[in-house]
Design an enzyme around this catalytic site. Structure first.
Site, PDB file in Angstrom:
ATOM      1  CE  LYS A 202      -4.381  -1.888   1.052  1.00  0.00           C
ATOM      2  NZ  LYS A 202      -5.459  -2.152   1.968  1.00  0.00           N
ATOM      3  NE  ARG A 236      -7.638  -7.957  -0.566  1.00  0.00           N
ATOM      4  CZ  ARG A 236      -7.052  -7.176  -1.463  1.00  0.00           C
ATOM      5  NH1 ARG A 236      -6.047  -6.412  -1.114  1.00  0.00           N
ATOM      6  NH2 ARG A 236      -7.496  -7.155  -2.704  1.00  0.00           N
TER       7      ARG A 236
HETATM    8  N1  HH2 Z   1      -7.396  -3.541   0.129  1.00  0.00           N
HETATM    9  C1  HH2 Z   1      -7.572  -3.471  -1.207  1.00  0.00           C
HETATM   10  C2  HH2 Z   1      -8.617  -4.168  -1.811  1.00  0.00           C
HETATM   11  N2  HH2 Z   1      -9.456  -4.941  -1.072  1.00  0.00           N
HETATM   12  N3  HH2 Z   1     -10.125  -5.830   1.017  1.00  0.00           N
HETATM   13  C3  HH2 Z   1      -9.966  -5.910   2.336  1.00  0.00           C
HETATM   14  N4  HH2 Z   1     -10.789  -6.672   3.086  1.00  0.00           N
HETATM   15  N5  HH2 Z   1      -8.961  -5.231   3.004  1.00  0.00           N
HETATM   16  C4  HH2 Z   1      -8.091  -4.424   2.318  1.00  0.00           C
HETATM   17  O1  HH2 Z   1      -7.219  -3.794   2.968  1.00  0.00           O
HETATM   18  C5  HH2 Z   1      -8.231  -4.314   0.890  1.00  0.00           C
HETATM   19  C6  HH2 Z   1      -9.280  -5.039   0.271  1.00  0.00           C
HETATM   20  C7  HH2 Z   1      -6.665  -2.627  -2.048  1.00  0.00           C
HETATM   21  O2  HH2 Z   1      -5.527  -3.276  -2.443  1.00  0.00           O
HETATM   22  P1  HH2 Z   1      -5.192  -3.951  -3.871  1.00  0.00           P
HETATM   23  O3  HH2 Z   1      -6.098  -5.086  -4.151  1.00  0.00           O
HETATM   24  O4  HH2 Z   1      -3.762  -4.247  -3.845  1.00  0.00           O
HETATM   25  O5  HH2 Z   1      -5.367  -2.809  -4.934  1.00  0.00           O
HETATM   26  P2  HH2 Z   1      -6.532  -2.434  -5.948  1.00  0.00           P
HETATM   27  O6  HH2 Z   1      -7.688  -1.967  -5.166  1.00  0.00           O
HETATM   28  O7  HH2 Z   1      -5.910  -1.345  -6.792  1.00  0.00           O
HETATM   29  O8  HH2 Z   1      -6.895  -3.636  -6.737  1.00  0.00           O
END
Ligand code: HH2
Length: 255
Positions: A202, A236
């Site tokens: 992040k 996650r």
């Molecule tokens: N963070 C992201 C997406 N989904 N779900 C939960 N439960 N907790 C989190 O902290 C969380 C989540 C964002 O991260 P990422 O999937 O790496 O990025 P993107 O939203 O650009 O796909």
């Protein structure tokens, strides 16, 4: 031992792995690889929620997610990362057994699906489009915890057996807010609801370390281990194999 949820973004634009697993074959292969590395859950998402991301039409999101869920559900537990009811329903029908709901509003989908389908309530201030503009709290830990406990109670009352809470690191929070939440994870653990935490790759880690994206992999592992040591029951992450090692250490030799 804490569970490890592997991130599988079937999107062209996700923050750290956008475009990498966009094709169905590549996505399924990556999901299988994560199961092989010890992921307890593979979290399939078809819409990037990074700050400022463009929303995805629900038909397109379903088209991205459903075939990948279907292929992976035969090999291990699959969650769907969505804020849309129709996508959650289609993913559950395709075999997903956990709804990872960044809108904290889809518990009825899990309740209607019946036993065996769980729900994650994640906290978000604002919307992904605007959440990082000017996030404000008087008491970030108290407000986020209060919100999640109330949502979790509603889900349980509706009949959802498996309910998780997640403080939503980076979702409408400054780096300081994220740090406060991480430092006070015990307050979330003390609620009795199982806690999920996502810090992996992040942007606030980059800010804190003044690093480009690729250099926060170690910081991602460090914060995952911190979260598990503080009692998080699931993390996650994008980097499954090292996190599984971390989970084993926290649960065993250094417990
Ligand atoms: N963070 C992201 C997406 N989904 N779900 C939960 N439960 N907790 C989190 O902290 C969380 C989540 C964002 O991260 P990422 O999937 O790496 O990025 P993107 O939203 O650009 O796909």
């Amino acid at each position: 031992m804490a569970l490890v949820m592997g991130v599988l973004n079937v999107t062209p634009d996700s923050f750290s792995d956008g475009g990498q697993w966009f094709g169905r074959g590549a996505a399924v292969a990556r999901g299988m690889e994560m199961f092989g590395e010890g992921a307890d859950v593979v979290d399939v998402g078809g819409e990037s929620t990074r700050p400022g991301a463009v929303p995805v039409d629900e038909n397109e999101e379903r088209r991205r997610v459903v075939p990948v869920v279907e292929a992976l559900a035969a090999h291990g537990r699959v969650s769907v990362d969505t804020r849309k009811r129709s996508v959650a329903e289609a993913a559950v029908a395709a075999g997903a057994s956990l709804i990872n709901d960044i809108s904290a509003s889809l518990w009825e989908v899990a309740a209607e699906a019946g036993p065996g389908v769980g729900w994650v309530a994640m906290h978000l201030q604002g919307t992904p489009e605007t959440m990082q503009v000017d996030p404000r709290y008087d008491d970030v830990v108290g407000e986020v915890r209060g919100f999640l406990v109330a949502r979790a109670a509603r889900a349980r009352a509706a009949g959802v057996d498996e309910v998780w809470i997640d403080p939503g690191i980076g979702f409408g929070k400054t780096a300081e807010h994220n740090l406060s939440l991480l430092r006070h994870l015990d307050a979330f653990v003390a609620t009795g609801w199982p806690v999920l935490v996502g810090t992996s790759r992040k942007r606030f880690l980059q800010r804190l370390l003044e690093s480009p994206a690729d250099d926060v992999i170690e910081a991602s592992l460090a914060t995952a281990v911190m979260a598990m040591s503080a009692g998080a029951a699931m993390v996650r992450v994008h980097d499954v194999a090292p996190t599984v090692q971390g989970a084993r250490l926290v649960a065993g030799p250094i417990a």
